[in-house]
Write an enzyme that holds these catalytic residues in place. Structure first.
Site, PDB file in Angstrom:
ATOM      1  N   ASN A  48       4.659   3.401  10.841  1.00 36.57           N
ATOM      2  CA  ASN A  48       5.217   3.781   9.588  1.00 36.57           C
ATOM      3  C   ASN A  48       4.576   5.053   9.138  1.00 36.57           C
ATOM      4  OD1 ASN A  48       2.503   3.076   9.331  1.00 36.57           O
ATOM      5  ND2 ASN A  48       2.961   1.437   7.987  1.00 36.57           N
ATOM      6  N   HIS A  56      -0.806   7.057   7.019  1.00 33.73           N
ATOM      7  CA  HIS A  56      -1.694   6.048   6.524  1.00 33.73           C
ATOM      8  C   HIS A  56      -2.176   6.639   5.013  1.00 33.73           C
ATOM      9  CE1 HIS A  56      -5.136   3.775   5.557  1.00 33.73           C
ATOM     10  NE2 HIS A  56      -5.921   4.948   5.279  1.00 33.73           N
TER      11      HIS A  56
HETATM   12  P1  IDP Z   1      -0.920  -0.081   4.447  1.00 35.04           P
HETATM   13  O1  IDP Z   1      -1.069   0.826   5.644  1.00 35.04           O
HETATM   14  O2  IDP Z   1       0.417  -0.118   3.891  1.00 35.04           O
HETATM   15  O3  IDP Z   1      -2.222   0.191   3.599  1.00 35.04           O
HETATM   16  P2  IDP Z   1      -2.447  -2.517   5.624  1.00 35.04           P
HETATM   17  O4  IDP Z   1      -2.060  -3.742   5.115  1.00 35.04           O
HETATM   18  O5  IDP Z   1      -3.699  -1.647   5.373  1.00 35.04           O
HETATM   19  O6  IDP Z   1      -1.007  -1.397   4.942  1.00 35.04           O
HETATM   20  O7  IDP Z   1      -2.130  -2.335   7.236  1.00 35.04           O
HETATM   21  C1  IDP Z   1      -2.535  -1.123   7.771  1.00 35.04           C
HETATM   22  C2  IDP Z   1      -1.273  -0.827   8.952  1.00 35.04           C
HETATM   23  O8  IDP Z   1      -1.353  -1.941   9.809  1.00 35.04           O
HETATM   24  C3  IDP Z   1       0.082  -0.502   8.634  1.00 35.04           C
HETATM   25  O9  IDP Z   1       0.044   0.589   8.103  1.00 35.04           O
HETATM   26  C4  IDP Z   1       0.742  -1.058   9.790  1.00 35.04           C
HETATM   27  O10 IDP Z   1       0.851   0.045  10.792  1.00 35.04           O
HETATM   28  C5  IDP Z   1       0.136  -2.006  10.460  1.00 35.04           C
HETATM   29  N1  IDP Z   1       0.622  -3.280   9.794  1.00 35.04           N
HETATM   30  C6  IDP Z   1       0.443  -4.119   8.844  1.00 35.04           C
HETATM   31  N2  IDP Z   1       1.012  -5.303   8.681  1.00 35.04           N
HETATM   32  C7  IDP Z   1       1.810  -5.546   9.780  1.00 35.04           C
HETATM   33  C8  IDP Z   1       2.535  -6.339  10.206  1.00 35.04           C
HETATM   34  O11 IDP Z   1       2.669  -7.569   9.739  1.00 35.04           O
HETATM   35  N3  IDP Z   1       3.095  -6.326  11.538  1.00 35.04           N
HETATM   36  C9  IDP Z   1       2.610  -5.061  12.222  1.00 35.04           C
HETATM   37  N4  IDP Z   1       2.085  -4.105  11.933  1.00 35.04           N
HETATM   38  C10 IDP Z   1       1.279  -4.119  10.556  1.00 35.04           C
HETATM   39 MG    MG Z   2      -3.947  -0.066   4.078  1.00 38.53          MG
END
Ligand code: IDP
Ligand code: MG
Length: 167
Positions: free
Chosen positions: A122, A125
């Site tokens: 994505n 961060h």
């Molecule tokens: P955020 O980046 O939007 O804050 P977080 O829940 O902190 O989201 O998760 C950190 C990173 O972990 C995400 O940016 C993404 O790259 C990865 N991630 C989060 N949830 C998933 C999932 O359900 N499947 C695969 N990767 C995930």
């Molecule tokens: Mg996060």
């Protein structure tokens, strides 16, 4: 309220040559950049950064992703943006965590993808709240790398060590 937020341009963003596009999008916020660098991501740094996700089934892939093992780019670009409502402004521009659910005009909606093995690539961060921002900024940057005083500092004696200087 003025806030600081950590932004990382992740290895997929670098590999896809999106740095300029992402910085242009972020400049819409009119926030100030107070720190910026390219950073190598050790396993320790990646694990500490994502320690809230240690129990998740995708954790190992996430560490590989952040370290650049999936994109042949062993680095990220780290920036600190500062200003009014910085966290919400940057999170809104970034879009939802799942790039398929992110608004199509957001950074993640425009440039992200889910790989066939399920990694959310994505692109960036963004810290999600002020406590997380402080923890992350202190993890990625030393006080002297940031051009404003964000958090309390203390004096520490420098241990003499070898370092590289220009020849
Ligand atoms: P955020 O980046 O939007 O804050 P977080 O829940 O902190 O989201 O998760 C950190 C990173 O972990 C995400 O940016 C993404 O790259 C990865 N991630 C989060 N949830 C998933 C999932 O359900 N499947 C695969 N990767 C995930
Ligand atoms: Mg996060």
């Amino acid at each position: 309220m003025n806030q600081a937020v950590l932004i990382l341009i992740k290895p997929d963003g670098l590999k896809k040559s999106l740095t300029g596009n992402i910085l242009t999008r972020l400049s819409e916020t009119k926030l100030e950049i107070v720190a910026a660098k390219m950073a190598r991501v050790s396993r320790e740094l990646a694990t500490e950064h994502y320690k809230h996700l240690t129990d998740k089934p995708f954790f190992d892939d996430l560490i590989k992703y952040l370290r650049g093992e999936l994109h042949d780019r062993r680095k990220v670009m780290a920036l600190v943006y500062w200003g009014e409502d910085a966290i919400k402004k940057c999170r809104d521009l970034a879009g939802a965590t799942n790039p398929e659910e992110a608004e199509s005009t957001s950074i993640r909606g425009s440039y992200g993808r889910i790989t066939t093995s399920g990694v959310y690539e994505n692109v960036i961060h963004v810290s999600s709240n002020a406590d997380e921002a402080q923890r992350e900024i202190q993890l990625w940057f030393a006080p002297e790398e940031i051009i404003v005083d964000l958090y309390p500092v203390k004096e520490a004696a420098e241990i003499k060590r070898q370092k590289k200087i220009w020849a």
